[in-house]
Scaffold this active site. Structure first.
Site, PDB file in Angstrom:
ATOM      1  CB  VAL A  63      -3.938   7.936  30.871  1.00 32.92           C
ATOM      2  CG1 VAL A  63      -5.034   8.833  31.012  1.00 32.92           C
ATOM      3  CG2 VAL A  63      -2.614   8.041  31.622  1.00 32.92           C
ATOM      4  CE1 TYR A 155       7.254  14.091  36.490  1.00 34.42           C
ATOM      5  CE2 TYR A 155       8.774  16.048  36.058  1.00 34.42           C
ATOM      6  CZ  TYR A 155       7.485  15.618  36.264  1.00 34.42           C
ATOM      7  OH  TYR A 155       6.530  16.402  36.087  1.00 34.42           O
ATOM      8  CE  LYS A 159       5.474  15.424  33.163  1.00 33.69           C
ATOM      9  NZ  LYS A 159       4.158  15.432  32.829  1.00 33.69           N
TER      10      LYS A 159
END
Length: 249
Positions: A63, A155, A159
């Protein structure tokens, strides 16, 4: 009563295992045709075999590669002649790093897959979703997209960004009748979960922080995704659905 997803076409990234696989199985039960993608090609055929429909195609997809996204989406629409729902599930699970030890390459990879990957797939698919036809996106964030955690800065950044990106999408696409929602899983028992990889003691520690006293199952996230795509959620747009078993904040 027939499912509102019967006859629809959904594209799923990260479909070779875990939440992506469980969602493929769930949507197939509800009558969806499926385009299953993952950077790990080996598990895609197994996911397809688990589905309750023969209307499935599979494709290896990184992706983070915009050209690959364009090609796979083009092939999907040529095959099914339509696209109704997109589940942006592909992502890299976290590894703990103190800020000063955070490798630049790791940071770049998280951003490229978790954040830009969601953008790439969205950009490639959006023009194929028919306006005012009950189409939708469901994007995957995390409990760490809503609360900080030490040594998880990279991370958390990706997110948190997924939520902001998705809510902005919802405002932009809502007038076109295309809904965008977010699922924020907690500790889910999948092969890539950090606790599962660390072993039974780590799983137990994670479970103790959840009021239900256990890790969630990928199927329980899949149920929420299917709900958000269906007619029962037609007035839900720009929402974050927490799936964490009652995690103590």
């Amino acid at each position: 009563m027939a499912s509102s997803l019967n006859g629809k076409v959904a594209l799923i990234t990260g479909a070779a295992s875990g939440i992506g696989r469980a969602t493929a199985v769930k949507l197939s039960k509800l009558g969806c045709a499926l385009a299953l993608t993952d950077v790990v090609e080996a598990g895609l055929s197994e996911t397809a075999e688990l589905c309750y429909t023969e209307k499935v195609i599979v494709a290896q997809l990184d992706v983070s590669n915009a050209e690959q996204c364009d090609l796979v989406v083009k092939e999907t629409v040529e095959y099914f002649k339509r696209l109704d729902h997109v589940f942006n599930c592909a992502g890299i699970n976290p590894t703990a790093y103190p800020i000063l030890e955070l490798p630049e390459g790791y940071f770049d990879k998280l951003v490229a897959v978790n954040l830009k990957g969601t953008y790439n797939v969205t950009r490639s698919t959006l023009s194929h979703l028919k306006e005012h036809a009950d189409c939708s996106f469901v994007n995957v964030s995390s409990i760490l997209g809503q609360r900080p955690s030490k040594e998880m800065a990279a991370y958390c950044a990706t997110k948190y960004a997924i939520i902001g990106f998705s809510k902005s999408m919802a405002l932009e696409l809502g007038p076109k009748g295309i809904r965008v929602n977010i699922v924020a899983p907690g500790f889910i028992d999948t092969p890539t979960n950090a606790s599962v990889k660390a072993g039974p003691e780590a799983v137990e520690r994670s479970a103790q922080s959840v009021s239900l006293g256990r890790l969630g199952q990928a199927e329980e996230v899949a149920n929420a995704v299917a709900f958000l795509m269906g007619d029962e959620a037609k007035y839900i747009n720009g929402s974050v659905v927490e799936i964490n078993g009652g995690l103590a904040y």
